[in-house]
Design an enzyme around this catalytic site. Sequence first.
Site, mmCIF file in Angstrom:
data_model
loop_
_atom_site.group_PDB
_atom_site.id
_atom_site.type_symbol
_atom_site.label_atom_id
_atom_site.label_comp_id
_atom_site.label_asym_id
_atom_site.label_seq_id
_atom_site.Cartn_x
_atom_site.Cartn_y
_atom_site.Cartn_z
ATOM 1 N N CYS A 67 -18.657 -15.531 -30.848
ATOM 2 C CA CYS A 67 -18.481 -16.374 -29.665
ATOM 3 C C CYS A 67 -19.219 -17.702 -29.826
ATOM 4 O O CYS A 67 -19.904 -17.923 -30.817
ATOM 5 C CB CYS A 67 -19.041 -15.654 -28.436
ATOM 6 S SG CYS A 67 -18.180 -14.123 -28.030
ATOM 7 N N HIS A 71 -20.201 -17.997 -23.631
ATOM 8 C CA HIS A 71 -21.119 -17.268 -22.769
ATOM 9 C C HIS A 71 -22.541 -17.772 -22.968
ATOM 10 O O HIS A 71 -22.791 -18.685 -23.752
ATOM 11 C CB HIS A 71 -21.009 -15.758 -23.008
ATOM 12 C CG HIS A 71 -21.436 -15.298 -24.378
ATOM 13 N ND1 HIS A 71 -22.756 -15.189 -24.765
ATOM 14 C CD2 HIS A 71 -20.698 -14.898 -25.451
ATOM 15 C CE1 HIS A 71 -22.817 -14.739 -26.011
ATOM 16 N NE2 HIS A 71 -21.578 -14.569 -26.459
#
Length: 171
Positions: A140, A128
Site C-alpha cells: 500500500c 492508509h
Amino acid sequence: MMPLDMVLTPKGIRFMGRTFPCSIGKNGITGAKREGDKSTPAGMHHITGLWYRPDRLAAPAPWARPIGPGDLWCDAPEHAAYNHHAKAPLADSHERLRRADPLYDLILTTDWNWPDAIPGWGSAIFLHQWRRPRFGTEGCIAFARRDLIWIAARAEPGTRVIVPSSLSKYP
C-alpha cells in the site's frame, strides 16, 4: 497530468500542489505485482472507495462509507470475493478493515486488480495511515494521519494515483 492526480515522487505523493511524505511497499515498486510480494504496483490506479472508522473520526467526505465490525477485504486468490470487500464470517484469508491499531481508521481503496481480480495478482492496495514515517508497507501507500485526512477530504472517486516504475523519473 490532471489537477486531481496523485503522483508518487521520491519526496512523497504530490497532490493538489502539495507533497506529502509517504511509505510504499517494503520491496519497493514492481511492474509484476503478486500477492504477498510486499511491493507497490507501478501504473496508473484510480481511487474507488473511501472507508472510515466512525467511532474514531468524522467522515472526511460525503461519499465515505463507515467501517463496521464485520467489514473485511478478501485476499484469498481462490475465493470468488478475491480483492473485494467482504463481510464476516469469512473462513478464507482476509484483512479486517476494523483493526485495533489506527492503520485502517481511514482507507482509500484503488482499482489495482479490481473489479475483475486475477487470482494471485495482488489485493488490498490501499492508501492508509502509516505505522511511522517511511516504514514500508505490504504494498500500500501510507501517510501520516493528518495528511491522509487532508487527502481523503479532497480526493474523489476516479482520482488517479500514478506510481512510476522508477522514482528517478520524477524530480
